[in-house]
Write a protein that holds these residues in place. Structure first.
Motif, PDB file in Angstrom:
ATOM      1  N   TYR A  75       1.473  -2.896   3.344  1.00  0.00           N
ATOM      2  CA  TYR A  75       1.365  -2.796   4.797  1.00  0.00           C
ATOM      3  C   TYR A  75       1.210  -4.170   5.449  1.00  0.00           C
ATOM      4  CZ  TYR A  75      -0.882  -2.107   9.315  1.00  0.00           C
ATOM      5  OH  TYR A  75      -1.214  -2.187  10.650  1.00  0.00           O
ATOM      6  N   LEU A  76       0.306  -4.989   4.900  1.00  0.00           N
ATOM      7  CA  LEU A  76      -0.026  -6.261   5.548  1.00  0.00           C
ATOM      8  C   LEU A  76       1.146  -7.238   5.549  1.00  0.00           C
ATOM      9  CD1 LEU A  76      -3.673  -6.990   4.333  1.00  0.00           C
ATOM     10  CD2 LEU A  76      -2.913  -6.213   6.583  1.00  0.00           C
ATOM     11  N   VAL A  77       1.997  -7.191   4.518  1.00  0.00           N
ATOM     12  CA  VAL A  77       3.100  -8.142   4.447  1.00  0.00           C
ATOM     13  C   VAL A  77       4.030  -7.993   5.654  1.00  0.00           C
ATOM     14  CG1 VAL A  77       4.637  -6.646   3.092  1.00  0.00           C
ATOM     15  CG2 VAL A  77       4.834  -9.132   2.897  1.00  0.00           C
ATOM     16  N   GLU A  78       4.126  -6.772   6.188  1.00  0.00           N
ATOM     17  CA  GLU A  78       4.943  -6.553   7.380  1.00  0.00           C
ATOM     18  C   GLU A  78       4.121  -6.639   8.657  1.00  0.00           C
ATOM     19  OE1 GLU A  78       8.013  -6.545   7.214  1.00  0.00           O
ATOM     20  OE2 GLU A  78       8.447  -6.078   5.131  1.00  0.00           O
ATOM     21  N   ALA A  79       2.875  -6.201   8.600  1.00  0.00           N
ATOM     22  CA  ALA A  79       2.045  -6.173   9.809  1.00  0.00           C
ATOM     23  C   ALA A  79       1.604  -7.572  10.241  1.00  0.00           C
ATOM     24  CB  ALA A  79       0.822  -5.282   9.581  1.00  0.00           C
ATOM     25  N   LEU A  80       1.166  -8.387   9.291  1.00  0.00           N
ATOM     26  CA  LEU A  80       0.663  -9.722   9.618  1.00  0.00           C
ATOM     27  C   LEU A  80       1.708 -10.814   9.434  1.00  0.00           C
ATOM     28  CD1 LEU A  80      -2.929  -9.681   8.045  1.00  0.00           C
ATOM     29  CD2 LEU A  80      -2.233  -9.122  10.381  1.00  0.00           C
ATOM     30  N   GLY A  81       2.684 -10.571   8.582  1.00  0.00           N
ATOM     31  CA  GLY A  81       3.641 -11.623   8.254  1.00  0.00           C
ATOM     32  C   GLY A  81       3.235 -12.341   6.985  1.00  0.00           C
ATOM     33  N   ARG A  82       4.179 -13.072   6.406  1.00  0.00           N
ATOM     34  CA  ARG A  82       3.954 -13.704   5.104  1.00  0.00           C
ATOM     35  C   ARG A  82       2.936 -14.842   5.184  1.00  0.00           C
ATOM     36  NH1 ARG A  82       7.354  -9.534   5.656  1.00  0.00           N
ATOM     37  NH2 ARG A  82       9.409  -9.798   4.691  1.00  0.00           N
ATOM     38  N   ARG A  83       3.116 -15.709   6.147  1.00  0.00           N
ATOM     39  CA  ARG A  83       2.262 -16.903   6.253  1.00  0.00           C
ATOM     40  C   ARG A  83       0.809 -16.524   6.532  1.00  0.00           C
ATOM     41  NH1 ARG A  83       0.843 -20.586  10.424  1.00  0.00           N
ATOM     42  NH2 ARG A  83       0.675 -22.748   9.677  1.00  0.00           N
ATOM     43  N   SER A  84       0.591 -15.615   7.445  1.00  0.00           N
ATOM     44  CA  SER A  84      -0.776 -15.211   7.781  1.00  0.00           C
ATOM     45  C   SER A  84      -1.471 -14.566   6.590  1.00  0.00           C
ATOM     46  CB  SER A  84      -0.758 -14.238   8.969  1.00  0.00           C
ATOM     47  OG  SER A  84      -0.241 -14.870  10.122  1.00  0.00           O
ATOM     48  N   CYS A  85      -0.722 -13.775   5.826  1.00  0.00           N
ATOM     49  CA  CYS A  85      -1.302 -13.146   4.638  1.00  0.00           C
ATOM     50  C   CYS A  85      -1.770 -14.195   3.626  1.00  0.00           C
ATOM     51  CB  CYS A  85      -0.269 -12.222   3.979  1.00  0.00           C
ATOM     52  SG  CYS A  85      -0.134 -10.594   4.734  1.00  0.00           S
ATOM     53  N   LEU A  86      -0.925 -15.192   3.376  1.00  0.00           N
ATOM     54  CA  LEU A  86      -1.289 -16.231   2.406  1.00  0.00           C
ATOM     55  C   LEU A  86      -2.510 -17.018   2.868  1.00  0.00           C
ATOM     56  CD1 LEU A  86       2.233 -17.617   1.372  1.00  0.00           C
ATOM     57  CD2 LEU A  86       0.775 -16.034   0.105  1.00  0.00           C
ATOM     58  N   LEU A  87      -2.565 -17.295   4.154  1.00  0.00           N
ATOM     59  CA  LEU A  87      -3.696 -18.060   4.697  1.00  0.00           C
ATOM     60  C   LEU A  87      -4.986 -17.246   4.623  1.00  0.00           C
ATOM     61  CD1 LEU A  87      -4.342 -20.760   6.035  1.00  0.00           C
ATOM     62  CD2 LEU A  87      -3.931 -19.687   8.254  1.00  0.00           C
ATOM     63  N   LEU A  88      -4.911 -15.988   5.035  1.00  0.00           N
ATOM     64  CA  LEU A  88      -6.087 -15.109   4.988  1.00  0.00           C
ATOM     65  C   LEU A  88      -6.584 -14.950   3.547  1.00  0.00           C
ATOM     66  CD1 LEU A  88      -8.016 -13.006   6.299  1.00  0.00           C
ATOM     67  CD2 LEU A  88      -6.222 -11.303   5.897  1.00  0.00           C
ATOM     68  N   GLY A  89      -5.660 -14.730   2.620  1.00  0.00           N
ATOM     69  CA  GLY A  89      -6.037 -14.530   1.224  1.00  0.00           C
ATOM     70  C   GLY A  89      -6.688 -15.756   0.610  1.00  0.00           C
ATOM     71  N   SER A  90      -6.124 -16.922   0.878  1.00  0.00           N
ATOM     72  CA  SER A  90      -6.682 -18.157   0.307  1.00  0.00           C
ATOM     73  C   SER A  90      -8.117 -18.387   0.758  1.00  0.00           C
ATOM     74  CB  SER A  90      -5.806 -19.358   0.695  1.00  0.00           C
ATOM     75  OG  SER A  90      -4.516 -19.239   0.150  1.00  0.00           O
ATOM     76  N   MET A  91      -8.377 -18.176   2.037  1.00  0.00           N
ATOM     77  CA  MET A  91      -9.723 -18.418   2.550  1.00  0.00           C
ATOM     78  C   MET A  91     -10.712 -17.353   2.070  1.00  0.00           C
ATOM     79  SD  MET A  91      -9.652 -21.246   3.976  1.00  0.00           S
ATOM     80  CE  MET A  91     -11.384 -21.155   4.432  1.00  0.00           C
ATOM     81  N   GLY A  92     -10.285 -16.104   2.062  1.00  0.00           N
ATOM     82  CA  GLY A  92     -11.164 -15.035   1.595  1.00  0.00           C
ATOM     83  C   GLY A  92     -11.530 -15.198   0.130  1.00  0.00           C
ATOM     84  N   MET A  93     -10.539 -15.526  -0.695  1.00  0.00           N
ATOM     85  CA  MET A  93     -10.793 -15.716  -2.127  1.00  0.00           C
ATOM     86  C   MET A  93     -11.644 -16.962  -2.379  1.00  0.00           C
ATOM     87  SD  MET A  93      -6.955 -14.711  -3.346  1.00  0.00           S
ATOM     88  CE  MET A  93      -7.165 -15.045  -5.094  1.00  0.00           C
ATOM     89  N   PHE A  94     -11.461 -17.979  -1.557  1.00  0.00           N
ATOM     90  CA  PHE A  94     -12.272 -19.199  -1.658  1.00  0.00           C
ATOM     91  C   PHE A  94     -13.759 -18.872  -1.527  1.00  0.00           C
ATOM     92  CE2 PHE A  94     -14.563 -22.260   1.032  1.00  0.00           C
ATOM     93  CZ  PHE A  94     -14.638 -23.346   0.160  1.00  0.00           C
ATOM     94  N   ILE A  95     -14.094 -18.074  -0.530  1.00  0.00           N
ATOM     95  CA  ILE A  95     -15.508 -17.728  -0.310  1.00  0.00           C
ATOM     96  C   ILE A  95     -16.045 -16.903  -1.479  1.00  0.00           C
ATOM     97  CG2 ILE A  95     -17.064 -16.411   1.184  1.00  0.00           C
ATOM     98  CD1 ILE A  95     -15.185 -17.145   3.530  1.00  0.00           C
ATOM     99  N   CYS A  96     -15.268 -15.930  -1.922  1.00  0.00           N
ATOM    100  CA  CYS A  96     -15.732 -15.056  -3.013  1.00  0.00           C
ATOM    101  C   CYS A  96     -15.916 -15.824  -4.319  1.00  0.00           C
ATOM    102  CB  CYS A  96     -14.733 -13.918  -3.222  1.00  0.00           C
ATOM    103  SG  CYS A  96     -14.641 -12.757  -1.846  1.00  0.00           S
ATOM    104  N   MET A  97     -14.959 -16.689  -4.643  1.00  0.00           N
ATOM    105  CA  MET A  97     -15.059 -17.450  -5.890  1.00  0.00           C
ATOM    106  C   MET A  97     -16.233 -18.422  -5.839  1.00  0.00           C
ATOM    107  SD  MET A  97     -13.858 -17.845  -8.939  1.00  0.00           S
ATOM    108  CE  MET A  97     -12.150 -17.338  -9.137  1.00  0.00           C
ATOM    109  N   LEU A  98     -16.506 -18.959  -4.664  1.00  0.00           N
ATOM    110  CA  LEU A  98     -17.643 -19.865  -4.499  1.00  0.00           C
ATOM    111  C   LEU A  98     -18.961 -19.144  -4.805  1.00  0.00           C
ATOM    112  CD1 LEU A  98     -18.654 -22.678  -3.620  1.00  0.00           C
ATOM    113  CD2 LEU A  98     -18.737 -21.805  -1.264  1.00  0.00           C
ATOM    114  N   VAL A  99     -19.113 -17.935  -4.282  1.00  0.00           N
ATOM    115  CA  VAL A  99     -20.329 -17.153  -4.531  1.00  0.00           C
ATOM    116  C   VAL A  99     -20.419 -16.773  -6.006  1.00  0.00           C
ATOM    117  CG1 VAL A  99     -21.521 -14.991  -4.015  1.00  0.00           C
ATOM    118  CG2 VAL A  99     -20.408 -16.264  -2.170  1.00  0.00           C
ATOM    119  N   TYR A 100     -19.312 -16.321  -6.582  1.00  0.00           N
ATOM    120  CA  TYR A 100     -19.290 -15.910  -7.994  1.00  0.00           C
ATOM    121  C   TYR A 100     -19.719 -17.066  -8.905  1.00  0.00           C
ATOM    122  CZ  TYR A 100     -17.119 -14.880 -12.544  1.00  0.00           C
ATOM    123  OH  TYR A 100     -16.882 -14.714 -13.889  1.00  0.00           O
TER     124      TYR A 100
END
Length: 555
Positions: free
Chosen positions: A410-435
């Motif tokens: 759904y998100l690949v069409e709703a948000l677009g490719r670039r926004s998805c990659l940017l959102l994912g990188s930042m979200g995973m950054f925070i999670c990996m930092l806590v882990y």
């Protein structure tokens, strides 16, 4: 009313004909709108003439004709069925099992190498206290990671058959090599080197399908849902990981004798089932219409393929438009790249080299996100986190991965490719930092294991909805048809190479620094976000010519 309209029209037609006769250029175009025939739009009622007797007049002159045709054919249009895409979607799902076998290996291999039966049969060293055979950490990493080296080579070699002889033939060849690799892994139960060679061959095949399957889906999936269908590859990867973990758990808990060879052989035997599924789907799927047009020049076959996969007739306007646009784009591409030769994928214009660099970095950062750190070694990692059943934890994490990937569709069409990659990188950054922080500084604290699992789950949700599927979509859309096969193969090879290094070095590094290894992936994710913000273009809804124009306009 009718007489008034006729008088108005007679005056306007006479005036227009006078303009035409006075023109010295017989080919001059006269743009004429409805307003030149009618005093207002509300007068467009009835008794209007069916056509205007003029030469070389803009299509706007015939607006009335078009309106009448639309009214006359309205019933026919309403009766025309919408495209029937169920068959096309089913074929795309079956073809995407090429991603399933990637996930299957990721899901089973970590558990297999941890099983007592596998260690006892193939382990080159003997534990003097127990008398049991085992693998040293570096050899476990090598047995697991050599699959990725095979993937690099397969993506650059076997995948080329898809460019020369067709996408289908390339995948048929890949499945043959895959089955051969499975056979070599199973032929003996005592030589780790034989098992090692078998994994190289299966890696060759899977590396090829990692190029061919997303390419085939991006070219053949119905236009209306092409982005979503291309993400099926990653969805099947996640499904394969889940099913592999489930089978490992069943075998570990269900077998009375932990030294029974079936515990490691059955997951490998199942590979034949997945290969047969892909071959069956290929048999019923037409060759890529893009390949038939641009590589073979088979217009009629291309029309059949496009129409079949889009659920429309071969003489449909959409089919003809596809053929015209593809051939025109091929002509433009060949004209611009005339004389560039073997290294056109680098030297071609507009900015093929920059596009290749973007594709390489997209696939590299997908691997450097650290996702396979969890999936290859999840059972070992969570065992160190003092969890009672690390195999069950792996099933839980892979379930989260699989379910979340539907959100990526759904998100690949709703948000677009670039926004998805940017959102994912930042979200995973925070999670990996806590882990990494909890694992390094608070591992013995009460509830630390739960916190680590919780943030790992959130991390996986981000990956499954963004970097996981969207990276493949971006790379499949970034390159022109002429260089797509070689460009995608190179991008995929970097993904496999970094996957090899991570799977090889993870056992050694974690033995030295433990969960602090997560900080490395944290830094990579931050770099990924910066890279996406600066360099990755939005490819959603853009044709090949649109993306060419985008890079022509970029400095």
């Amino acid at each position: 009313m009718a007489n008034e309209i006729n008088e108005i029209m007679a005056r306007q037609i006479a005036n227009m004909q006078d303009r035409i006769h006075k023109s010295e250029d017989a080919n001059e175009i006269f743009p004429i709108g409805k307003s030149e025939f009618f005093e207002s739009e509300s007068n467009l009622l009835q008794d209007t003439p069916p056509q205007v007797p003029t030469r070389h007049v803009d299509s706007a002159v015939n607006d009335k004709i078009d309106d009448e045709k639309k009214m006359d054919g309205q019933g026919k249009k309403d009766d025309k069925p919408s495209p029937f895409l169920l068959k096309s979607v089913a074929l795309c799902v079956v073809i995407s099992f090429g991603g399933f076998i990637v996930g299957w290996d990721i899901g089973i291999i970590g558990g297999i190498t941890n099983m007592e039966s596998f260690q006892e049969n193939f382990g080159p060293l003997v534990n003097l206290n127990t008398g049991r055979h085992y693998f040293p950490e570096i050899l476990v990493g090598l047995v697991i990671s050599i699959f990725s080296i095979g993937g690099v080579i397969g993506g650059l070699t076997i995948a080329k058959a898809g460019d020369w002889k067709g996408r289908k033939l390339g995948m048929y060849l890949s499945m043959f090599v895959y089955c051969l690799g499975l056979a070599i892994q199973l032929v003996h139960d005592y030589s780790w080197s034989q098992f090692f060679i078998g994994r190289i061959l299966t890696g060759l095949a899977v590396g090829s399908t990692a190029v061919l399957v997303p390419m085939f889906l991006s070219e053949s999936a119905p236009i209306a849902i092409r982005g979503a269908m291309t993400t099926l590859y990653q969805l099947m990867v996640t499904f394969g990981i889940l099913m592999g973990n489930v089978l490992n758990y069943i075998l570990r808990k269900g077998l009375a004798d932990p030294l029974d060879n079936i515990s490691w052989q059955l997951p490998i035997y199942m590979g034949y089932v997945w290969a047969a599924t892909i071959v069956t789907g290929l048999f019923f799927t037409p060759e890529s219409a893009n390949f038939l047009l641009t590589k073979k020049g088979c217009v009629e076959s291309a029309k059949f393929s496009f129409a079949t996969m889009n659920g429309i007739a071969e003489d449909d306007d959409l089919t003809n438009k596809f053929v015209e646009q593809t051939l025109q784009q091929q002509y433009e591409t060949e004209r611009q790249s005339n004389g560039l030769g073997l290294f056109e994928f680098v030297t071609g214009k507009p900015k093929y080299c920059k596009r290749l660099l973007v594709g390489i970095l997209v696939m590299t950062f997908q691997q450097l996100s650290g996702i396979n750190y969890f999936f290859y070694y999840g059972t070992t990692l969570f065992e160190k986190a003092n969890l009672n059943d690390p195999y069950l934890t792996s099933i839980f994490l892979s379930s989260v991965n699989f379910v979340s990937t539907f959100g990526g569709i759904y998100l690949v069409e709703a948000l677009g490719r670039r926004s998805c990659l940017l959102l994912g990188s930042m979200g995973m950054f925070i999670c990996m930092l806590v882990y990494a922080t909890v694992g390094t500084f608070a591992l013995d604290a009460s509830g630390s294991g739960i916190v680590m699992i919780a943030f790992t789950c959130i991390y996986i949700v981000f990956f499954a909805t963004t970097l996981g599927p969207v990276s493949f979509v971006v790379v499949s859309e970034l390159f022109p048809m002429k260089t797509k096969a070689v460009s995608m193969a190179i991008c995929s090879s970097f993904n496999w190479m970094f996957g090899f290094m991570i799977s090889l070095l993870t056992p050694v590094i974690t033995a030295k620094i433990g969960f602090a290894y997560g900080y490395f992936f944290t830094a990579c994710l931050l770099l990924s976000a910066i890279f996406v913000w600066i360099m990755v273009p939005e490819t959603k809804g853009k044709s090949e010519s649109d993306i060419d124009s985008l890079y022509e306009n970029k400095r």
